[in-house]
Design a protein around this motif. Structure first.
Motif, PDB file in Angstrom:
ATOM      1  N   UNK A  16       0.857  -1.173   0.000  1.00 45.72           N
ATOM      2  CA  UNK A  16       0.000   0.000   0.000  1.00 45.72           C
ATOM      3  C   UNK A  16       0.901   1.233   0.000  1.00 45.72           C
ATOM      4  N   UNK A  17       0.782   2.042  -1.030  1.00 49.27           N
ATOM      5  CA  UNK A  17       1.539   3.284  -1.155  1.00 49.27           C
ATOM      6  C   UNK A  17       0.652   4.429  -0.716  1.00 49.27           C
ATOM      7  N   UNK A  18       1.114   5.221   0.218  1.00 50.95           N
ATOM      8  CA  UNK A  18       0.387   6.415   0.649  1.00 50.95           C
ATOM      9  C   UNK A  18       0.964   7.592  -0.123  1.00 50.95           C
ATOM     10  N   UNK A  19       0.145   8.185  -0.961  1.00 55.93           N
ATOM     11  CA  UNK A  19       0.576   9.257  -1.844  1.00 55.93           C
ATOM     12  C   UNK A  19      -0.123  10.569  -1.473  1.00 55.93           C
ATOM     13  N   UNK A  22       4.631   8.955  -1.073  1.00 58.53           N
ATOM     14  CA  UNK A  22       5.415   7.828  -1.556  1.00 58.53           C
ATOM     15  C   UNK A  22       5.796   6.850  -0.462  1.00 58.53           C
ATOM     16  N   UNK A  23       5.026   6.789   0.611  1.00 53.47           N
ATOM     17  CA  UNK A  23       5.324   5.885   1.723  1.00 53.47           C
ATOM     18  C   UNK A  23       4.734   4.501   1.437  1.00 53.47           C
ATOM     19  N   UNK A  24       5.495   3.464   1.793  1.00 54.41           N
ATOM     20  CA  UNK A  24       5.040   2.093   1.576  1.00 54.41           C
ATOM     21  C   UNK A  24       4.758   1.390   2.898  1.00 54.41           C
ATOM     22  N   UNK A  25       3.714   0.584   2.873  1.00 57.83           N
ATOM     23  CA  UNK A  25       3.353  -0.285   3.994  1.00 57.83           C
ATOM     24  C   UNK A  25       2.935  -1.604   3.376  1.00 57.83           C
ATOM     25  N   UNK A  88       7.306   1.664   5.641  1.00 63.09           N
ATOM     26  CA  UNK A  88       8.234   0.534   5.628  1.00 63.09           C
ATOM     27  C   UNK A  88       7.762  -0.654   6.450  1.00 63.09           C
ATOM     28  N   UNK A  89       6.576  -0.551   7.033  1.00 61.14           N
ATOM     29  CA  UNK A  89       6.041  -1.619   7.880  1.00 61.14           C
ATOM     30  C   UNK A  89       6.029  -2.946   7.128  1.00 61.14           C
ATOM     31  N   UNK A  96      14.191  -4.534   0.884  1.00 64.66           N
ATOM     32  CA  UNK A  96      15.064  -3.535   1.509  1.00 64.66           C
ATOM     33  C   UNK A  96      16.457  -3.562   0.889  1.00 64.66           C
ATOM     34  N   UNK A  97      16.991  -4.758   0.688  1.00 65.15           N
ATOM     35  CA  UNK A  97      18.331  -4.870   0.091  1.00 65.15           C
ATOM     36  C   UNK A  97      18.352  -4.342  -1.340  1.00 65.15           C
TER      37      UNK A  97
END
Length: 115
Positions: A16-19, A22-25, A88-89, A96-97
């Motif tokens: 889920x991208x919060x726009x 640009x945050x991802x969960x 990043x949850x 991540x890598x």
């Protein structure tokens, strides 16, 4: 307050991208998050966009973007128990890598252009 639930009813990850931030969960199968905004006006508070990325899909990942259309763009995301879910949850370690390596490569290219 405006509230939208996002539920992952697939067998793999749902990002889920919060726009526009640009945050991802990352949601596991059968997991639900709530996006909450302080907005209480008459316009739509959120819009939702789904998209297909062949590489993600082959890795068992689906994507959805929740766009904050009105109110504070810093909406709150909580899990079913009401606990805050940060950017990043549950992001998988391999993602991540890969993202870290891509970021480092972009930084190196930018530094080379400046030199």
């Amino acid at each position: 307050m405006a509230v939208m639930e996002i539920r992952n009813d697939s067998k793999g990850w749902l990002t889920m991208w919060l726009e526009p931030l640009g945050e991802d969960r990352w949601l596991r199968p059968d997991e639900t998050f709530r996006v909450r905004s302080d907005y209480s006006g008459d316009e739509l508070a959120f819009s939702v966009v789904f998209w297909v990325d062949d590489d993600d899909r082959s890795a068992g990942i689906e994507n959805v973007a929740v766009w904050i259309e009105a109110g504070d763009c810093y909406a709150e995301v909580v899990d079913q128990a009401g606990r805050l879910v940060e950017c990043g949850h549950q992001r998988p370690d391999d993602v991540n890598r890969r993202w870290g390596a891509a970021l480092e490569e972009a930084r190196k290219r930018a530094a080379e252009r400046k030199a």
